[in-house]
Design a protein around this motif. Structure first.
Motif, short mmCIF file in Angstrom:
data_model
loop_
_atom_site.label_atom_id
_atom_site.label_comp_id
_atom_site.label_asym_id
_atom_site.label_seq_id
_atom_site.Cartn_x
_atom_site.Cartn_y
_atom_site.Cartn_z
N GLU A 277 30.37 53.99 44.50
CA GLU A 277 30.31 52.54 44.65
C GLU A 277 29.84 52.22 46.06
OE1 GLU A 277 31.12 49.89 42.84
OE2 GLU A 277 32.43 50.55 41.20
N TYR A 278 28.85 51.38 46.18
CA TYR A 278 28.33 50.99 47.49
C TYR A 278 28.70 49.54 47.78
CZ TYR A 278 25.30 55.09 47.70
OH TYR A 278 24.81 56.37 47.76
N SER A 279 28.93 49.25 49.06
CA SER A 279 29.01 47.85 49.49
C SER A 279 27.63 47.46 49.99
CB SER A 279 30.00 47.70 50.66
OG SER A 279 31.30 47.93 50.21
N ASN A 280 27.19 46.27 49.62
CA ASN A 280 25.90 45.77 50.11
C ASN A 280 26.11 44.82 51.28
OD1 ASN A 280 24.67 47.16 48.09
ND2 ASN A 280 23.92 45.39 46.95
N GLN B 286 16.72 35.63 48.13
CA GLN B 286 17.08 36.28 46.87
C GLN B 286 18.10 37.40 47.13
OE1 GLN B 286 16.15 35.31 43.92
NE2 GLN B 286 16.92 37.01 42.69
N LEU B 287 17.94 38.07 48.26
CA LEU B 287 18.83 39.21 48.57
C LEU B 287 20.27 38.77 48.79
CD1 LEU B 287 18.93 42.33 49.21
CD2 LEU B 287 18.90 41.63 51.59
N ILE B 288 20.44 37.53 49.27
CA ILE B 288 21.82 37.05 49.51
C ILE B 288 22.65 37.22 48.24
CG2 ILE B 288 23.24 35.01 50.03
CD1 ILE B 288 21.09 34.04 51.89
N LYS B 289 22.01 36.99 47.09
CA LYS B 289 22.73 37.07 45.81
C LYS B 289 23.30 38.45 45.55
CE LYS B 289 19.62 33.70 43.69
NZ LYS B 289 18.52 33.53 42.74
N GLU B 290 22.67 39.47 46.16
CA GLU B 290 23.10 40.85 45.88
C GLU B 290 24.03 41.41 46.95
OE1 GLU B 290 19.63 43.24 45.32
OE2 GLU B 290 18.66 41.62 44.22
N CYS B 291 24.31 40.60 47.96
CA CYS B 291 25.13 41.13 49.07
C CYS B 291 26.61 40.87 48.84
CB CYS B 291 24.70 40.47 50.37
SG CYS B 291 23.14 41.15 50.96
N ASP B 292 27.42 41.82 49.30
CA ASP B 292 28.87 41.60 49.30
C ASP B 292 29.28 40.95 50.62
OD1 ASP B 292 29.34 43.01 46.80
OD2 ASP B 292 28.73 44.79 47.91
N LEU B 293 28.54 41.31 51.68
CA LEU B 293 28.81 40.71 52.99
C LEU B 293 27.49 40.25 53.60
CD1 LEU B 293 30.72 40.13 55.40
CD2 LEU B 293 30.21 42.41 56.24
#
Ligand SMILES: Nc1nc2c(ncn2[C@@H]2O[C@H](COP(=O)(O)OP(=O)(O)OP(=O)(O)O)[C@@H](O)[C@H]2O)c(=O)[nH]1
Ligand code: SF4
Ligand SMILES: [Mg+2]
Length: 419
Positions: free
Chosen positions: A3-6, A79-86
């Motif tokens: 599991e990765y954190s983005n 668009q990338l904000i949607k895929e980030c956890d932080l």
């Protein structure tokens, strides 16, 4: 499965985003340069942050670049904000206009993302300047703030400590096959043909093998000859007898069969009701979506209302090499044109998904298993689709639906209706 954190680094041009990326990765991962707009695209680096675990770190283009090219970079960054956890927002405190930063923060908060602000102190600033900046940044909203000098490596550990103190990774454990019990048999149906790669199982097959074994149960692979099974009566009967001999050879009947979705037409007829049956594609989409299989199951109902002229999007999350009888480009379009003449099929290949405005035109999205994308990417897609109100289903569910309601219920039963 890892599991990765983005974690994404966002901000205006020349705020020091790439320098911050390099500070964290301890090498020249991104080019840092005084020329505004140096970073043109999203840049990803995998790293292990002690205490945080595996992390995908993203450097992005500045959101304030003008003109058409700037707009393209900006769209990709947002668009990338949607895929980030932080979301790390990097700010040069000498800046006086925070419109762009506020846009990033506002969007991140709307998407329920965790946000921190990093002031990059190009020059020594007194506390007053920082206080004034904070006031201009979405007044009244509490966001953790850290100040550093991105070119100074001594700030690396304090920055990591700050991230650890202010970020809660989303590591909700997600069992791949929640119905697997110790000491029971699980059969994996793997049709192979001359196009099947040598020397390895496909990713979903290998993951299932590993999961079943890890949980003290017994995986058994069975190679099904699909063309014989679907062939002339004689051939089909012989292949069916071989399968039945195999199943009857177990002293304890297999608890479940997980099949390649392409063989669901055969397996839904051959597998008796006392054995659970599902597909690798259903398994993967449930796993990658973190347990949101019900959305894909409900989405398939949109097929019942399709009419001439409607558009359906087939979404494949990677660009694997496509063979003659490819599911996404050949088999599913053929079924749609036969069952729903006049319905238009379009495709979306690869990791980048369409913008919301272009998704609106579809009546249904049929998504692949998503075995090669991150759960964050899939969740971002699902969020976009919910926003535009377009239902989504999946290859395994679609192909089961084609076999009739009994087959459909059977393949979702192990997830939706079991313990
Ligand atoms: N003195 C000083 N210079 C810095 C600092 N952080 C970054 N710089 C310099 O500022 C310039 C821009 O830094 P980058 O890291 O490339 O900025 P960026 O936000 O990635 O910029 P774009 O890619 O153009 O959006 C480079 O020349 C860096 O060396 C800092 O803390 N102090
Ligand atoms: S990501 Fe989708 S298209 Fe690519 S291999 Fe996995 S299931 Fe197939
Ligand atoms: Mg940069």
């Amino acid at each position: 499965m890892l599991e990765y954190s983005n974690i994404g680094i966002f901000g205006k041009m020349n705020s020091g985003k790439s320098t911050l990326m390099n500070l964290l990765t301890q090498q020249e991962t991104s080019i840092a340069d005084a020329t505004p707009g140096t970073t043109a695209d999203v840049k990803m680096s995998l790293m292990e942050i002690h205490g945080l675990g595996p992390t995908r770190l993203f450097d992005t283009a500045g959101v304030d670049e003008p003109d058409v090219l700037g707009e393209k970079k900006r769209a990709k960054t947002l668009q990338l904000i949607k895929e980030c956890d932080l979301v790390l927002v990097v700010i040069d405190p000498s800046t006086s206009n925070f419109t762009y930063e506020n846009e990033i923060i506002g969007m991140a908060r709307e998407l329920d993302k965790q946000v921190v602000i990093i002031f990059n102190l190009f020059n020594p600033f007194d506390d007053d300047v920082i206080v004034q900046c904070k006031e201009k940044l979405l007044a009244g909203i509490l966001i953790p703030v850290f100040s550093l000098v991105a070119v100074d490596v001594t700030f690396r550990q304090p920055l990591i400590d700050f991230i650890l103190a202010n970020f809660e990774p989303d590591f909700k454990p997600m069992p791949l096959l929640p119905f697997v019990d110790a000491n029971k048999y699980y059969v994996l149906i793997i049709p192979m043909d001359e196009e099947t790669p040598d020397g390895r199982f496909l990713r979903p097959q290998a993951l299932a093998m590993e999961y079943i074994t890890r949980n003290w149960a017994f995986p058994v692979a069975y190679r099904l000859d699909l063309s014989k099974a679907r062939g002339a009566v004689n051939e089909s009967n012989t292949e069916k007898e071989r399968f039945q001999r195999f199943i009857n050879s177990f002293t304890d009947k297999p608890h479940a069969i997980i099949t390649d979705s392409q063989a669901i037409d055969i397996m839904s007829r051959w597998v008796s009701d006392d054995i659970l049956l599902t597909t690798f594609s259903v398994m993967m989409i449930n796993y990658t979506s973190k347990g949101r299989l019900a959305e894909f199951y409900n989405g398939v109902k949109a097929l019942e209302t399709l009419k001439t002229g409607d558009k359906v999007l087939i979404a494949e999350a990677c660009n694997h090499s496509r063979v003659n009888e490819d599911i996404g480009t050949v088999q599913i379009p053929a079924i749609i044109s036969k069952r729903f003449p006049g319905v238009v099929v379009e495709h979306n290949f690869g990791r980048e998904f369409q913008s919301n405005s272009s998704l609106e035109k579809y009546k249904l999205i049929i998504h692949c298993g998503g075995c090669m994308i991150s759960h964050q990417k899939l969740q971002a897609r699902l969020r976009d689709l919910r926003q535009v109100g377009v239902p989504v289903t999946n290859y395994g569910i679609f192909l089961s639906w084609v076999q009739g309601i009994a087959a459909l219920e059977k393949v979702v039963n192990p997830w939706l209706f079991q313990k």
